[in-house]
Design a protein around this motif. Structure first.
Motif, mmCIF file in Angstrom:
data_model
loop_
_atom_site.group_PDB
_atom_site.id
_atom_site.type_symbol
_atom_site.label_atom_id
_atom_site.label_comp_id
_atom_site.label_asym_id
_atom_site.label_seq_id
_atom_site.Cartn_x
_atom_site.Cartn_y
_atom_site.Cartn_z
ATOM 1 N N VAL A 69 0.840 -1.202 0.000
ATOM 2 C CA VAL A 69 0.000 0.000 0.000
ATOM 3 C C VAL A 69 0.873 1.250 0.000
ATOM 4 O O VAL A 69 0.635 2.194 -0.756
ATOM 5 N N THR A 72 2.504 1.878 -3.457
ATOM 6 C CA THR A 72 1.632 2.201 -4.594
ATOM 7 C C THR A 72 0.759 3.423 -4.347
ATOM 8 O O THR A 72 -0.317 3.543 -4.905
ATOM 9 N N ARG A 73 1.247 4.352 -3.530
ATOM 10 C CA ARG A 73 0.465 5.575 -3.297
ATOM 11 C C ARG A 73 1.339 6.811 -3.405
ATOM 12 O O ARG A 73 2.523 6.717 -3.703
ATOM 13 N N ASP A 77 4.645 7.587 -5.852
ATOM 14 C CA ASP A 77 4.180 8.025 -7.167
ATOM 15 C C ASP A 77 4.836 9.343 -7.570
ATOM 16 O O ASP A 77 5.190 9.543 -8.729
#
Length: 143
Positions: A69, A72-73, A77
């Protein structure tokens, strides 16, 4: 914890104008060195913002997939997006090394595959022109 907690403001890469390559280890590996459990990659973002070398040809990031988590946030990013910016247009290779520090048996392969897909989608521009290399690094358990 912010980047100032890890690197004082006097530490800077701006004068390193002849860098040819740079490697950033996974934040999870460094968190035990500081009084925090924070594995935020903000310090990587801070360091990337200071690179102005025209000779830079390779950037390598080690990403710990233990917290899928987190990876991928937002913060990651933003780092991935920076790698496709004009600032790094002359970089020939962006290498991403995926590892998993918690050495989970169940679900590790799927988790790392999900992170790999996420990185590829965020760095599509680099994938399309052959500048992205992604590798998996399995660290044997010492337990």
């Amino acid at each position: 914890m912010n980047s100032e907690d890890v690197f004082p403001s006097s530490f800077s890469l701006t004068s390193c104008t002849n860098l040819e390559s740079i490697v950033f280890g996974p934040p999870a590996a460094y968190s035990p060195l500081f009084p925090t459990d924070d594995i935020s990659p903000l310090w990587i973002q801070h360091m990337l913002s200071q690179i102005y070398s025209k000779r830079l040809s390779k950037i390598c990031l080690w990403i710990d997939c233990a917290d899928e988590v987190q990876v991928t946030r937002g913060e990651w990013d933003e780092i991935l997006e920076r790698l496709t910016s004009d600032q790094f247009a002359s970089v020939k290779t962006v290498e991403i090394r995926l590892t998993e520090s918690r050495r989970r048996i169940s679900g590790s392969f799927e988790m790392m595959k999900n992170v790999e897909k996420h990185v590829q989608s965020r760095l599509k521009k680099l994938v399309d022109n052959g500048r992205l290399v992604i590798g998996w690094v399995w660290i044997p358990s010492t337990v």
